[in-house]
Write a protein that holds these residues in place. Structure first.
Motif, short mmCIF file in Angstrom:
data_model
loop_
_atom_site.label_atom_id
_atom_site.label_comp_id
_atom_site.label_asym_id
_atom_site.label_seq_id
_atom_site.Cartn_x
_atom_site.Cartn_y
_atom_site.Cartn_z
N PHE A 89 17.77 -1.39 -25.10
CA PHE A 89 16.59 -0.70 -25.60
C PHE A 89 16.06 0.31 -24.58
O PHE A 89 15.97 -0.01 -23.39
CB PHE A 89 15.48 -1.71 -25.93
N PRO A 90 15.68 1.51 -25.03
CA PRO A 90 15.03 2.48 -24.15
C PRO A 90 13.72 1.93 -23.58
O PRO A 90 13.11 1.01 -24.14
CB PRO A 90 14.78 3.68 -25.06
N VAL A 91 13.28 2.53 -22.50
CA VAL A 91 12.15 1.99 -21.74
C VAL A 91 10.86 1.95 -22.56
O VAL A 91 9.99 1.10 -22.31
CB VAL A 91 11.96 2.81 -20.44
N GLU A 92 10.70 2.81 -23.54
CA GLU A 92 9.45 2.85 -24.31
C GLU A 92 9.22 1.58 -25.13
O GLU A 92 8.10 1.33 -25.58
CB GLU A 92 9.43 4.06 -25.24
N TYR A 93 10.26 0.77 -25.31
CA TYR A 93 10.13 -0.46 -26.08
C TYR A 93 10.02 -1.70 -25.19
O TYR A 93 10.07 -2.82 -25.70
CB TYR A 93 11.31 -0.60 -27.03
N LEU A 94 9.90 -1.48 -23.89
CA LEU A 94 9.89 -2.59 -22.94
C LEU A 94 8.50 -2.77 -22.32
O LEU A 94 7.79 -1.79 -22.09
CB LEU A 94 10.91 -2.34 -21.83
N TYR A 95 8.13 -4.00 -22.05
CA TYR A 95 6.87 -4.28 -21.36
C TYR A 95 7.18 -5.17 -20.15
O TYR A 95 8.13 -5.94 -20.14
CB TYR A 95 5.87 -4.97 -22.29
N SER A 96 6.35 -5.05 -19.11
CA SER A 96 6.59 -5.77 -17.86
C SER A 96 5.81 -7.08 -17.77
O SER A 96 6.26 -8.02 -17.10
CB SER A 96 6.23 -4.89 -16.66
N THR A 97 4.66 -7.15 -18.41
CA THR A 97 3.81 -8.35 -18.32
C THR A 97 3.25 -8.70 -19.70
O THR A 97 3.17 -7.84 -20.58
CB THR A 97 2.63 -8.09 -17.36
N PRO B 24 10.38 -2.44 -31.93
CA PRO B 24 10.63 -3.57 -31.04
C PRO B 24 9.77 -3.53 -29.78
O PRO B 24 9.52 -2.46 -29.21
CB PRO B 24 12.11 -3.40 -30.68
N LEU B 25 9.33 -4.70 -29.34
CA LEU B 25 8.65 -4.86 -28.06
C LEU B 25 9.33 -6.01 -27.33
O LEU B 25 9.30 -7.15 -27.79
CB LEU B 25 7.17 -5.15 -28.26
N CYS B 26 9.97 -5.69 -26.19
CA CYS B 26 10.82 -6.65 -25.48
C CYS B 26 10.44 -6.70 -24.00
O CYS B 26 9.95 -5.71 -23.45
CB CYS B 26 12.30 -6.25 -25.57
N PRO B 27 10.74 -7.80 -23.33
CA PRO B 27 10.53 -7.85 -21.88
C PRO B 27 11.42 -6.82 -21.16
O PRO B 27 12.53 -6.54 -21.59
CB PRO B 27 10.95 -9.27 -21.51
N LYS B 28 10.90 -6.30 -20.06
CA LYS B 28 11.66 -5.36 -19.24
C LYS B 28 12.53 -6.16 -18.26
O LYS B 28 12.40 -6.06 -17.04
CB LYS B 28 10.72 -4.43 -18.49
N SER B 29 13.41 -6.95 -18.81
CA SER B 29 14.26 -7.84 -18.02
C SER B 29 15.38 -8.35 -18.92
O SER B 29 15.49 -7.94 -20.08
CB SER B 29 13.45 -9.01 -17.46
#
Length: 443
Positions: A384-392, A372-377
């Motif tokens: 989801f753990p931080v490794e699967y989050l993106y900021s932009t 998974p790749l999800c917004p950090k919001s």
């Protein structure tokens, strides 16, 4: 028929929840309206159900979603006002995004506040949903020019709680490539071990299912209850034999081929986007990134799934033409098996949502072995753990560029997301409790 279920927008996750409750909890009867013209459902559904729901002295609990104006219904049907009234929030209108500079319609959020005030129990599908609603009440009511009500956040918070949406994770082992089978077994064993440790120590689980940045509205008791309430059924979580009601009709393009025909290093990265075709899921950003990958001549395959409603953003027809041969599947899959098979064949699942209060589709894809790749919001840091989050969007593009160049790096990573706490097996005790009422003398 002691439990009355009312759903004013019987589609998507709203339909899934009502179907699960009706099938799994004894004594439920359901009245619903089709999932069309949401704004009119929110405005007028109470008037419809006033006539559609026959009087009965057997009802003890009324369970409904926040689309319905519960205050109007119980005013029109005083017999229903005597029941234990449970209001479930899939989303909230106080922070729901509006298009462009369109003025937010005050009435929808106002209706939800009124519904909360007349409900006995207010339930949210995530801590993010609960906190974003409760903490926005004061600012929202400042739109009233004068004589504003006071202390409504405190009043509503006192009867609010979080009970995650119960996902009916199916057995998808027959669809999984061998590499995903290995990863799923390892992750399942890890998940069960973590749950067992939580039960034995009687300490709330602090695993990846609730990230450190989760909103504070989720209490220790709620976290623990989500995980351990059905501890005797943990083996059923691992089996995941029940079926879910999402998915849709497969449109396979002529160039598609079974994933098993190529090895990991030869087969292009398979990206899936399984969301509603609506503006709040931000398809514009998603397709912009897909076009950049194509312009850079990076190899990838794409499956765009999800439900469509009355107004489909124009970007979908444009992207279908522009992406051409990269597309493997395009459109809603009414067959659940077809839907899960596509998820099992895919490597990466992406969300670009501007609004998400839970995200069933992302968890289903993770259950099927997608990275998974999800917004950090929004709700995502809660699940989801931080490794699967993106900021932009630029960060998302960079991750996908790397995966396209070396797709095996995405396929061979063990996904550290625990889905068990969001399963029906873990949550059915909490829903059973919500749908249980003490005998009342006035009924």
């Amino acid at each position: 028929m002691s439990k009355l279920l009312i759903e004013a927008f019987y589609g998507g996750s709203h339909k899934q929840l009502m179907d699960v409750l009706k099938e799994e909890i004894e004594g439920c009867v359901l009245y619903s309206l089709p999932a069309k013209k949401w704004h009119w459902r929110a405005r007028t559904a109470a008037l419809y159900f006033m006539q559609a729901v026959p009087p009965s002295d057997t009802y003890r609990v009324l369970f409904t979603s926040s689309v319905l104006n519960l205050a109007e219904l119980v005013a029109l049907r005083t017999d229903l006002g005597k029941l234990k009234k449970v209001l479930y929030f899939h989303e909230n209108q106080l922070i729901y995004p509006v298009r462009k500079s369109q003025e937010r319609d005050f009435q929808y959020g106002y209706n939800q506040i009124l519904s909360c005030l007349v409900a006995d129990t207010v339930v949210f599908n995530s801590a993010f949903n609960m906190e974003s609603f409760l903490t926005s009440i004061g600012k929202f009511l400042k739109m009233i020019p004068d004589h504003r009500p006071k202390d409504l956040e405190r009043i509503i918070r006192s009867k609010s709680q979080v009970v995650y949406f119960p996902v009916m994770f199916p057995d998808v082992s027959r669809f999984l490539p061998e590499q995903k089978r290995v990863s799923q077994r390892a992750t399942s064993d890890k998940s069960l071990g973590s749950l067992a440790h939580s039960i034995e120590s009687e300490v709330p689980s602090q695993n990846d299912a609730v990230a450190p940045s989760a909103p504070s509205g989720l209490s220790d008791q709620q976290i623990e209850g989500n995980v351990v309430q059905k501890s005797e059924e943990l083996i059923n979580i691992k089996a995941s034999l029940s079926e879910d009601s999402s998915g849709g009709d497969q449109h396979v393009m002529p160039n598609s081929s079974p994933a098993s025909l190529c090895n990991d290093s030869q087969r292009p990265l398979h990206i899936v986007w399984p969301h509603r075709w609506e503006h709040d899921k931000d398809p514009e950003t998603f397709f912009k990134i897909m076009m950049k990958l194509k312009e850079q001549e990076l190899p990838f395959h794409l499956s765009v799934l999800g439900e469509t409603f009355t107004d489909v953003p124009e970007i979908f027809s444009q992207a279908r033409i522009s992406l051409g041969s990269a597309v493997l599947h395009w459109g809603f899959l009414p067959s659940k098996d077809d839907y899960y098979q596509v998820l099992c064949e895919a490597d990466v699942v992406i969300s670009t949502a501007k609004h998400e209060f839970f995200g069933v589709a992302m968890l289903e894809a993770v259950h099927c072995g997608c990275f998974p790749l999800c917004p950090k919001s929004l709700v995502y840091p809660e699940l989801f753990p931080v490794e699967y989050l993106y900021s932009t969007p630029e960060q998302l593009l960079k991750k996908l560029q790397n995966f396209c160049k070396r797709p095996d790096t995405a396929r061979r990573r063990r996904i550290q997301v625990e889905t068990a706490p969001y399963s029906w097996a873990a949550l059915n005790g909490e829903f059973t409790s919500l749908l249980t009422a003490e005998p009342r003398k006035d009924l």
